[in-house]
Design a protein around this motif. Sequence first.
Motif, mmCIF file in Angstrom:
data_model
loop_
_atom_site.group_PDB
_atom_site.id
_atom_site.type_symbol
_atom_site.label_atom_id
_atom_site.label_comp_id
_atom_site.label_asym_id
_atom_site.label_seq_id
_atom_site.Cartn_x
_atom_site.Cartn_y
_atom_site.Cartn_z
ATOM 1 N N VAL A 82 0.826 -1.202 0.000
ATOM 2 C CA VAL A 82 0.000 0.000 0.000
ATOM 3 C C VAL A 82 0.865 1.259 0.000
ATOM 4 N N ILE A 83 0.270 2.348 -0.492
ATOM 5 C CA ILE A 83 0.858 3.679 -0.391
ATOM 6 C C ILE A 83 -0.180 4.580 0.261
ATOM 7 N N GLU A 84 0.234 5.754 0.711
ATOM 8 C CA GLU A 84 -0.697 6.679 1.345
ATOM 9 C C GLU A 84 -1.728 7.163 0.334
ATOM 10 N N GLY A 85 -2.989 7.207 0.744
ATOM 11 C CA GLY A 85 -4.078 7.647 -0.117
ATOM 12 C C GLY A 85 -4.718 6.543 -0.934
ATOM 13 N N GLN A 86 -4.208 5.335 -0.871
ATOM 14 C CA GLN A 86 -4.729 4.223 -1.662
ATOM 15 C C GLN A 86 -5.961 3.619 -0.992
ATOM 16 N N ILE A 87 -6.918 3.174 -1.790
ATOM 17 C CA ILE A 87 -8.103 2.481 -1.297
ATOM 18 C C ILE A 87 -7.955 1.006 -1.655
ATOM 19 N N ILE A 88 -8.051 0.132 -0.646
ATOM 20 C CA ILE A 88 -7.902 -1.302 -0.885
ATOM 21 C C ILE A 88 -9.094 -2.054 -0.314
ATOM 22 N N LYS A 89 -9.265 -3.277 -0.801
ATOM 23 C CA LYS A 89 -10.362 -4.151 -0.406
ATOM 24 C C LYS A 89 -9.782 -5.291 0.420
ATOM 25 N N ARG A 131 -21.257 -15.130 -2.391
ATOM 26 C CA ARG A 131 -20.827 -13.730 -2.463
ATOM 27 C C ARG A 131 -20.016 -13.439 -1.211
ATOM 28 N N GLN A 132 -18.752 -13.092 -1.390
ATOM 29 C CA GLN A 132 -17.846 -12.839 -0.279
ATOM 30 C C GLN A 132 -18.031 -11.423 0.259
ATOM 31 N N PHE A 133 -17.965 -11.253 1.573
ATOM 32 C CA PHE A 133 -18.006 -9.943 2.206
ATOM 33 C C PHE A 133 -16.612 -9.325 2.219
ATOM 34 N N PHE A 134 -16.528 -8.018 1.934
ATOM 35 C CA PHE A 134 -15.269 -7.286 1.944
ATOM 36 C C PHE A 134 -15.443 -5.965 2.667
ATOM 37 N N THR A 135 -14.324 -5.371 3.043
ATOM 38 C CA THR A 135 -14.310 -4.053 3.656
ATOM 39 C C THR A 135 -13.353 -3.174 2.853
ATOM 40 N N ASN A 136 -13.827 -2.004 2.442
ATOM 41 C CA ASN A 136 -12.973 -1.040 1.757
ATOM 42 C C ASN A 136 -12.357 -0.107 2.787
ATOM 43 N N ILE A 137 -11.029 0.085 2.702
ATOM 44 C CA ILE A 137 -10.362 1.029 3.590
ATOM 45 C C ILE A 137 -9.484 1.962 2.776
ATOM 46 N N LYS A 138 -9.223 3.148 3.324
ATOM 47 C CA LYS A 138 -8.332 4.121 2.698
ATOM 48 C C LYS A 138 -7.140 4.325 3.614
ATOM 49 N N ILE A 139 -5.940 4.177 3.067
ATOM 50 C CA ILE A 139 -4.713 4.328 3.842
ATOM 51 C C ILE A 139 -4.476 5.830 4.068
ATOM 52 N N ILE A 140 -4.392 6.224 5.333
ATOM 53 C CA ILE A 140 -4.197 7.633 5.667
ATOM 54 C C ILE A 140 -2.725 7.945 5.885
ATOM 55 N N LYS A 141 -2.062 7.129 6.725
ATOM 56 C CA LYS A 141 -0.678 7.443 7.066
ATOM 57 C C LYS A 141 0.131 6.164 7.299
ATOM 58 N N ILE A 142 1.373 6.192 6.831
ATOM 59 C CA ILE A 142 2.334 5.117 7.103
ATOM 60 C C ILE A 142 3.390 5.703 8.028
ATOM 61 N N LYS A 143 3.479 5.163 9.241
ATOM 62 C CA LYS A 143 4.419 5.687 10.234
ATOM 63 C C LYS A 143 5.575 4.724 10.416
ATOM 64 N N ILE A 144 6.798 5.247 10.373
ATOM 65 C CA ILE A 144 7.992 4.423 10.556
ATOM 66 C C ILE A 144 8.336 4.375 12.042
#
Length: 103
Positions: free
Chosen positions: A14-21, A90-103
């Motif tokens: 993932v990268i910041e701002g990406q939407i994944i399932k 039909r599989q259930f999924f959750t959509n999320i948006k990556i806000i921040k990646i902290k090191i």
Amino acid sequence: MYAIFNNGGKQYKVIEGQIIKLEKFKGNVGEKIKFNDILLINNKNSLKIGQPLVKGASITAKLISHIRDKKIKIVKFHRRKHFRKIQGHRQFFTNIKIIKIKI
């Protein structure tokens, strides 16, 4: 900058701002989620690889929606036996948006 994290037995890049399932998990829409199972973080000039996890790293995400995937057909058939069975799933999924990646 990108990161690779583990969730539900799968790994996601993932990268910041990406939407994944992702596989469905409990939570309300709009809620913030934190992932701590970070396997790798690549910054422009540094690469951090966990053994097995990167210490102190986390990913913050926002839960956008709960959805269902398209329907798939499961067909079971035995020739010459008059047996045919058709199921759907039909599989259930959750959509999320990556806000921040902290090191």
